[in-house]
Design a protein around this motif. Structure first.
Motif, PDB file in Angstrom:
ATOM      1  N   LYS A 176       0.957  -1.313   0.068  1.00  0.00           N
ATOM      2  CA  LYS A 176       0.143  -0.077   0.101  1.00  0.00           C
ATOM      3  C   LYS A 176       0.886   1.280  -0.023  1.00  0.00           C
ATOM      4  N   ILE A 177       0.308   2.265  -0.637  1.00  0.00           N
ATOM      5  CA  ILE A 177       0.897   3.543  -0.739  1.00  0.00           C
ATOM      6  C   ILE A 177       0.065   4.618  -0.046  1.00  0.00           C
ATOM      7  N   PRO A 178       0.271   5.160   1.152  1.00  0.00           N
ATOM      8  CA  PRO A 178      -0.837   6.272   1.768  1.00  0.00           C
ATOM      9  C   PRO A 178      -1.225   7.304   0.748  1.00  0.00           C
ATOM     10  N   MET A 179      -2.344   7.663   0.868  1.00  0.00           N
ATOM     11  CA  MET A 179      -2.971   8.709  -0.155  1.00  0.00           C
ATOM     12  C   MET A 179      -3.589   9.940   0.682  1.00  0.00           C
ATOM     13  N   PRO A 180      -2.811  10.411   1.677  1.00  0.00           N
ATOM     14  CA  PRO A 180      -3.363  11.778   2.260  1.00  0.00           C
ATOM     15  C   PRO A 180      -4.367  12.762   1.628  1.00  0.00           C
ATOM     16  N   PRO A 181      -5.139  13.043   2.242  1.00  0.00           N
ATOM     17  CA  PRO A 181      -5.333  13.481   3.762  1.00  0.00           C
ATOM     18  C   PRO A 181      -6.528  12.321   3.973  1.00  0.00           C
ATOM     19  N   TYR A 182      -6.833  11.356   3.358  1.00  0.00           N
ATOM     20  CA  TYR A 182      -7.946  10.501   3.764  1.00  0.00           C
ATOM     21  C   TYR A 182      -7.370   9.045   3.842  1.00  0.00           C
ATOM     22  N   PRO A 183      -8.433   8.235   4.630  1.00  0.00           N
ATOM     23  CA  PRO A 183      -8.058   6.964   4.808  1.00  0.00           C
ATOM     24  C   PRO A 183      -7.976   5.771   4.215  1.00  0.00           C
ATOM     25  N   VAL A 184      -8.133   6.117   2.861  1.00  0.00           N
ATOM     26  CA  VAL A 184      -7.993   5.201   1.831  1.00  0.00           C
ATOM     27  C   VAL A 184      -6.624   4.835   1.164  1.00  0.00           C
ATOM     28  N   PRO A 185      -5.721   3.890   1.436  1.00  0.00           N
ATOM     29  CA  PRO A 185      -4.551   4.105   0.762  1.00  0.00           C
ATOM     30  C   PRO A 185      -4.522   3.200  -0.632  1.00  0.00           C
ATOM     31  N   MET A 186      -3.636   3.390  -1.461  1.00  0.00           N
ATOM     32  CA  MET A 186      -3.679   2.935  -2.737  1.00  0.00           C
ATOM     33  C   MET A 186      -3.190   1.369  -2.424  1.00  0.00           C
ATOM     34  N   THR A 187      -3.804   0.351  -2.770  1.00  0.00           N
ATOM     35  CA  THR A 187      -3.316  -0.902  -2.527  1.00  0.00           C
ATOM     36  C   THR A 187      -3.157  -1.767  -4.043  1.00  0.00           C
ATOM     37  N   LEU A 188      -2.544  -2.823  -3.749  1.00  0.00           N
ATOM     38  CA  LEU A 188      -2.740  -3.803  -5.000  1.00  0.00           C
ATOM     39  C   LEU A 188      -4.220  -4.805  -4.940  1.00  0.00           C
ATOM     40  N   GLN A 189      -4.842  -4.747  -3.800  1.00  0.00           N
ATOM     41  CA  GLN A 189      -5.996  -5.554  -3.803  1.00  0.00           C
ATOM     42  C   GLN A 189      -6.841  -5.580  -4.965  1.00  0.00           C
ATOM     43  N   THR A 190      -7.311  -4.583  -5.291  1.00  0.00           N
ATOM     44  CA  THR A 190      -8.098  -4.318  -6.460  1.00  0.00           C
ATOM     45  C   THR A 190      -7.519  -5.214  -7.789  1.00  0.00           C
ATOM     46  N   MET A 191      -6.151  -5.016  -8.045  1.00  0.00           N
ATOM     47  CA  MET A 191      -5.580  -5.704  -9.196  1.00  0.00           C
ATOM     48  C   MET A 191      -5.888  -7.129  -9.078  1.00  0.00           C
ATOM     49  N   PHE A 192      -5.718  -7.695  -7.859  1.00  0.00           N
ATOM     50  CA  PHE A 192      -5.952  -9.187  -7.520  1.00  0.00           C
ATOM     51  C   PHE A 192      -7.316  -9.593  -7.648  1.00  0.00           C
ATOM     52  N   VAL A 193      -8.371  -8.706  -7.049  1.00  0.00           N
ATOM     53  CA  VAL A 193      -9.563  -8.879  -7.462  1.00  0.00           C
ATOM     54  C   VAL A 193     -10.209  -8.992  -8.979  1.00  0.00           C
ATOM     55  N   PHE A 194      -9.338  -7.851  -9.731  1.00  0.00           N
ATOM     56  CA  PHE A 194      -9.765  -8.089 -11.189  1.00  0.00           C
ATOM     57  C   PHE A 194      -9.078  -9.325 -11.558  1.00  0.00           C
ATOM     58  N   LEU A 195      -7.962  -9.610 -11.248  1.00  0.00           N
ATOM     59  CA  LEU A 195      -7.293 -10.989 -11.878  1.00  0.00           C
ATOM     60  C   LEU A 195      -8.152 -12.154 -11.569  1.00  0.00           C
ATOM     61  N   SER A 196      -8.780 -12.094 -10.326  1.00  0.00           N
ATOM     62  CA  SER A 196      -9.451 -13.281 -10.183  1.00  0.00           C
ATOM     63  C   SER A 196     -10.602 -13.418 -10.841  1.00  0.00           C
ATOM     64  N   GLY A 197     -11.120 -12.081 -11.226  1.00  0.00           N
ATOM     65  CA  GLY A 197     -12.463 -12.205 -12.146  1.00  0.00           C
ATOM     66  C   GLY A 197     -11.952 -12.530 -13.608  1.00  0.00           C
ATOM     67  N   LEU A 198     -10.813 -12.246 -13.928  1.00  0.00           N
ATOM     68  CA  LEU A 198     -10.519 -12.425 -15.486  1.00  0.00           C
ATOM     69  C   LEU A 198     -10.018 -13.862 -15.481  1.00  0.00           C
ATOM     70  N   LEU A 199      -9.409 -14.570 -14.558  1.00  0.00           N
ATOM     71  CA  LEU A 199      -9.052 -15.862 -14.731  1.00  0.00           C
ATOM     72  C   LEU A 199     -10.045 -17.048 -14.104  1.00  0.00           C
ATOM     73  N   LEU A 200     -10.928 -16.770 -13.259  1.00  0.00           N
ATOM     74  CA  LEU A 200     -11.801 -17.644 -12.710  1.00  0.00           C
ATOM     75  C   LEU A 200     -13.148 -17.452 -13.014  1.00  0.00           C
TER      76      LEU A 200
END
Length: 192
Positions: A25-49
């Motif tokens: 993750k990379i913090p994205m101030p000033p709010y509580p949502v960091p940039m993570t690689l979660q969504t990439m793996f969520v997309f990948l699960s949909g693309l492969l499964l």
């Protein structure tokens, strides 16, 4: 790879990858949502499964986090339901199977424009659900409503990042389906 056990293993693997992505993750101030690689793996699960397996991969991830295993970006446990970022995790439950259906109907049939349009709709849906949940938690639980400009900023900053992650996931998925068709093909759906 057509057995139920093999599909359960694939779902588990993508649950684990989503958990790993939470810690990249990379913090994205000033709010509580960091940039993570979660969504990439969520997309990948949909693309492969298959859609059902992709859904289970994200359901297992969310349930493991809610029972207390600290695999979410900010920890875990049932109290995470009140975390402003939990809406994004709920969005993963819809994102993975929708991405799977979209890919099977468009990407893997050569309909790239339709795939791109559908992907944009899915990305926007993830952002809308995530930000709506965040706004609800801030206004109801934290008694600190988010301004429209902050909500807009939160949603729009992640869209280009998600597009990049989806592009990378799509390239990986195409290569993996080509190199391992016995594992990642439409015939690997869970038996009904």
């Amino acid at each position: 790879m057509k057995t139920k056990t093999q599909q359960m293993l694939l779902a588990s693997m993508f649950s684990a990858l989503t958990a790993i992505g939470a810690f990249i993750k990379i913090p994205m101030p000033p709010y509580p949502v960091p940039m993570t690689l979660q969504t990439m793996f969520v997309f990948l699960s949909g693309l492969l499964l298959p859609a059902r397996t992709a859904f289970y991969s994200q359901l297992v991830y969310v349930l493991l986090g809610l029972i207390g295993i600290p695999i979410f970006t900010n920890g875990g446990g049932i109290a995470y339901l009140l975390d402003p970022t939990f809406g994004y995790l709920l969005a993963f439950l819809a994102c993975a199977p929708l991405m799977s259906k979209l890919a099977e109907q468009t990407l893997y049939k050569g309909r790239r424009v339709a795939f791109s349009a559908g992907c944009l709709a899915i990305i926007l849906g993830v952002q809308v659900l995530g930000v709506a949940y965040m706004s609800l938690v801030y206004s109801q639980h934290l008694a600190s409503p988010l301004s429209f400009s902050k909500v807009f900023y939160i949603a729009t900053i992640f869209i280009p990042l998600d597009v990049i992650k989806l592009f990378v996931a799509t390239i990986l998925a195409l290569r993996l389906r080509k190199s391992a068709p016995a594992i990642f093909s439409p015939s690997t759906a869970l038996p009904k």
